[in-house]
Design an enzyme around this catalytic site. Structure first.
Site, PDB file in Angstrom:
ATOM      1  N   GLU A   2     -82.563 -36.345  24.477  1.00 45.44           N
ATOM      2  CA  GLU A   2     -81.743 -35.147  24.207  1.00 45.44           C
ATOM      3  C   GLU A   2     -82.128 -34.496  22.883  1.00 45.44           C
ATOM      4  OE1 GLU A   2     -77.964 -35.079  22.454  1.00 45.44           O
ATOM      5  OE2 GLU A   2     -77.707 -37.263  22.471  1.00 45.44           O
ATOM      6  N   LYS A  40     -75.266 -25.552  20.273  1.00 41.25           N
ATOM      7  CA  LYS A  40     -75.033 -26.844  20.920  1.00 41.25           C
ATOM      8  C   LYS A  40     -74.648 -26.563  22.371  1.00 41.25           C
ATOM      9  CE  LYS A  40     -71.559 -30.512  20.852  1.00 41.25           C
ATOM     10  NZ  LYS A  40     -70.350 -30.971  20.162  1.00 41.25           N
ATOM     11  N   VAL A  76     -75.669 -34.751  25.664  1.00 37.84           N
ATOM     12  CA  VAL A  76     -75.883 -35.738  26.730  1.00 37.84           C
ATOM     13  C   VAL A  76     -75.607 -35.097  28.084  1.00 37.84           C
ATOM     14  CG1 VAL A  76     -74.995 -37.885  27.734  1.00 37.84           C
ATOM     15  CG2 VAL A  76     -75.474 -37.756  25.271  1.00 37.84           C
ATOM     16  N   ASP A  82     -58.909 -33.501  23.825  1.00 37.52           N
ATOM     17  CA  ASP A  82     -60.344 -33.440  23.520  1.00 37.52           C
ATOM     18  C   ASP A  82     -61.074 -34.625  24.153  1.00 37.52           C
ATOM     19  OD1 ASP A  82     -62.876 -33.127  22.545  1.00 37.52           O
ATOM     20  OD2 ASP A  82     -62.286 -32.934  20.438  1.00 37.52           O
ATOM     21  N   SER A  94     -64.933 -35.397  25.791  1.00 36.59           N
ATOM     22  CA  SER A  94     -66.285 -34.848  25.908  1.00 36.59           C
ATOM     23  C   SER A  94     -66.663 -34.593  27.361  1.00 36.59           C
ATOM     24  CB  SER A  94     -67.291 -35.821  25.297  1.00 36.59           C
ATOM     25  OG  SER A  94     -68.604 -35.345  25.536  1.00 36.59           O
ATOM     26  N   ALA A  95     -67.345 -33.469  27.584  1.00 36.83           N
ATOM     27  CA  ALA A  95     -67.899 -33.165  28.912  1.00 36.83           C
ATOM     28  C   ALA A  95     -68.945 -34.200  29.327  1.00 36.83           C
ATOM     29  CB  ALA A  95     -68.494 -31.765  28.918  1.00 36.83           C
ATOM     30  N   ASP A  96     -69.430 -35.007  28.379  1.00 37.82           N
ATOM     31  CA  ASP A  96     -70.377 -36.084  28.732  1.00 37.82           C
ATOM     32  C   ASP A  96     -69.779 -37.006  29.797  1.00 37.82           C
ATOM     33  OD1 ASP A  96     -71.998 -35.073  26.722  1.00 37.82           O
ATOM     34  OD2 ASP A  96     -71.801 -36.820  25.397  1.00 37.82           O
ATOM     35  N   LYS A 114     -69.521 -44.026  19.041  1.00 42.68           N
ATOM     36  CA  LYS A 114     -68.970 -44.190  17.686  1.00 42.68           C
ATOM     37  C   LYS A 114     -67.458 -44.290  17.746  1.00 42.68           C
ATOM     38  CE  LYS A 114     -72.502 -42.016  14.968  1.00 42.68           C
ATOM     39  NZ  LYS A 114     -73.227 -40.770  15.072  1.00 42.68           N
TER      40      LYS A 114
HETATM   41  N1  PSU Z   1     -72.361 -38.893  19.159  1.00 47.23           N
HETATM   42  C1  PSU Z   1     -73.257 -39.344  18.268  1.00 47.23           C
HETATM   43  N2  PSU Z   1     -74.358 -38.589  17.995  1.00 47.23           N
HETATM   44  C2  PSU Z   1     -74.572 -37.377  18.603  1.00 47.23           C
HETATM   45  C3  PSU Z   1     -73.604 -36.912  19.566  1.00 47.23           C
HETATM   46  C4  PSU Z   1     -72.527 -37.698  19.806  1.00 47.23           C
HETATM   47  O1  PSU Z   1     -73.078 -40.411  17.725  1.00 47.23           O
HETATM   48  O2  PSU Z   1     -75.577 -36.707  18.302  1.00 47.23           O
HETATM   49  C5  PSU Z   1     -73.838 -35.609  20.277  1.00 47.23           C
HETATM   50  C6  PSU Z   1     -74.482 -35.860  21.656  1.00 47.23           C
HETATM   51  O3  PSU Z   1     -75.360 -34.797  21.951  1.00 47.23           O
HETATM   52  C7  PSU Z   1     -73.279 -35.810  22.576  1.00 47.23           C
HETATM   53  C8  PSU Z   1     -72.454 -34.742  21.928  1.00 47.23           C
HETATM   54  O4  PSU Z   1     -73.591 -35.513  23.909  1.00 47.23           O
HETATM   55  O5  PSU Z   1     -72.586 -34.972  20.544  1.00 47.23           O
HETATM   56  C9  PSU Z   1     -71.003 -34.783  22.359  1.00 47.23           C
HETATM   57  O6  PSU Z   1     -70.338 -33.655  21.877  1.00 47.23           O
HETATM   58  P1  PSU Z   1     -68.858 -33.341  22.401  1.00 47.23           P
HETATM   59  O7  PSU Z   1     -68.003 -34.436  21.884  1.00 47.23           O
HETATM   60  O8  PSU Z   1     -68.530 -32.002  21.798  1.00 47.23           O
HETATM   61  O9  PSU Z   1     -68.917 -33.303  23.900  1.00 47.23           O
HETATM   62 MN    MN Z   2     -64.750 -32.075  22.528  1.00 44.04          MN
END
Ligand code: PSU
Ligand code: MN
Length: 305
Positions: free
Chosen positions: A25, A87, A107, A139, A141-143, A160
Site C-alpha cells: 500500500e 488519502k 488498506v 468511527d 475503518s473502511a478496512d 495499533k
Molecule cells: N495504521 C497504521 N499505519 C498506517 C495506517 C493505519 O499503523 O499507515 C493507514 C493504513 O493505510 C490504513 C489506514 O488502511 O491508515 C486506515 O485509515 P482509517 O482509519 O481512516 O480507515
Molecule cells: Mn475512520
C-alpha cells in the site's frame, strides 16, 4: 484489462505466468511515516519481496490512473507530499479518478486495486479498525468492511492500540474474516507482540497459510483474511512507553475535535512525535518482516495453483 487500470509490465508478466506477486500500500508511505524514511522503507520493502522470490506491486493512484506496480519516481513523489497527498479509501477512488488526482491508497483501497489486477497477497504494517470510543463516534475503518468483502490476504503486525483491539476482533468475527496468527495465538498490537487477545487460528509455516487460502478460494468463500505477524522480539517496544504515548495522542485527538479520515493520520503522527525515533525503527522493522512473510506465502500459493 480494466479501462482505468495500469499494471506495470513486470507485474503483468508475473501475473500472466502465475508467479508470486505481493501488493503493497501507499498510505503507509504518505501518511504512515515521515520523509525520507518513508521512501527508503518503501524501496527496502520491495527489495525484501524480491529477495524472497516474489514481485512487488506497490499500489496508488497517479493522475487519475489506478497503478498496480508503481515506479520509483511516483513512490518518491508520494513520500515527499506526505500528509498533503490524498488519502484514498474505497469511497474516494472514483472521485480521485474523475478529477485526475494523485492519491495514496489505504488498506481498503489497495485491496480493491489488488483484486482488480488479480493480486491475492498484500503486506502492510497495521490495518485500520474500530476506534476507541466508537460507541459514541461510530468511527470504524473502511478496512474492516473491505476485509469482509474483497478476496485478498493481508499480512500485518496486527493493529495499533490507537484502536479498540477487542472491538476490532469482534467486528472481524461478525463479518466472517479469518484472523490467523503466524506462530502465535495472541493478536499482536503492532509495536508489541502482546495484546492479551487470543486467536483461534495459528499457522506455523507459510505453506500452511497458502493451503488455507487455497481451500477458502476453492470453497467460493469470498472476502479477505488477516495474517497477523508479530513484530520481531528485538524490535518490540516497552508496553508502558508506547501505551502512554497512545493514550495521550487519543486524548489530544478528542480534545481537538479531530474527525473522519484525519483521525488515523493524526494519531500516527502524534504517537511518532511522542516516542521519538524508537517507534519509527520498530515500525520499519515490522513492515519488512511482513513483506518477507507475504512473499513466502505468495510463493507457496503460486506453487499450489
Ligand atoms: N495504521 C497504521 N499505519 C498506517 C495506517 C493505519 O499503523 O499507515 C493507514 C493504513 O493505510 C490504513 C489506514 O488502511 O491508515 C486506515 O485509515 P482509517 O482509519 O481512516 O480507515
Ligand atoms: Mn475512520
Amino acid at each position: 484489462m480494466h479501462r482505468y487500470l495500469d499494471v506495470s509490465p513486470e507485474v503483468a508478466e508475473a501475473l500472466a505466468s502465475g508467479k508470486a506477486v505481493v501488493a503493497l500500500e501507499s498510505t503507509i508511505i504518505s501518511h504512515g511515516m515521515p520523509y525520507p524514511q518513508n521512501v527508503e522503507t518503501a524501496f527496502r520493502v520491495e527489495k525484501v519481496v524480491r529477495d524472497a522470490g516474489a514481485v512487488p506491486a506497490t499500489i496508488a493512484i497517479m493522475g487519475g490512473r489506478l497503478k498496480v506496480g508503481l515506479d520509483a519516481e511516483a513512490v518518491r513523489s508520494l513520500g515527499k507530499k506526505g500528509r498533503d497527498a490524498v488519502k484514498v479509501s474505497r469511497r474516494d477512488i472514483a472521485w480521485t479518478i474523475a478529477n485526475r488526482l494523485d492519491g495514496a491508497t489505504t488498506v481498503a483501497a489497495t485491496m480493491i486495486l489488488a483484486a482488480m489486477a488479480g493480486v491475492r497477497v498484500f503486506a502492510t504494517g497495521g490495518i485500520g479498525g474500530v476506534h476507541r470510543g466508537a460507541e459514541r463516534t461510530m468511527d470504524i475503518s473502511a478496512d474492516l468492511e473491505e476485509l469482509a468483502a474483497t478476496d485478498v490476504a493481508v499480512v500485518c503486525a496486527g493493529a495499533k492500540s490507537i484502536l479498540d483491539l477487542s472491538k476490532t476482533l469482534e467486528y472481524l468475527e461478525t463479518r466472517g474474516v479469518p484472523v490467523i496468527g503466524f506462530r502465535t495465538r495472541e493478536f499482536p498490537a503492532f509495536y508489541t507482540s502482546r495484546s492479551g487477545m487470543t486467536l483461534e487460528m495459528r499457522a506455523e509455516e507459510p505453506a500452511d497459510i497458502a493451503r488455507f487460502l487455497r481451500a477458502k478460494r476453492d470453497l467460493g468463500l469470498s472476502g479477505g483474511v488477516v495474517i497477523a505477524n508479530p513484530i520481531p522480539p528485538e524490535f518490540e517496544m516497552e508496553a508502558s512507553v508506547i501505551g502512554s504515548a497512545i493514550d495521550r495522542a487519543v486524548a489530544e485527538a478528542e480534545a481537538q475535535g479531530i474527525r473522519g479520515k484525519e483521525t488515523t493520520p493524526f494519531l500516527l503522527a502524534r504517537v511518532k512525535e511522542l516516542t521519538g525515533g524508537e517507534s519509527l525503527e520498530s515500525n520499519i522493522a515490522l513492515v519488512l518482516n511482513n513483506a518477507k512473510l507475504a512473499a513466502m506465502v505468495a510463493v507457496e500459493l503460486a506453487s499450489l495453483a
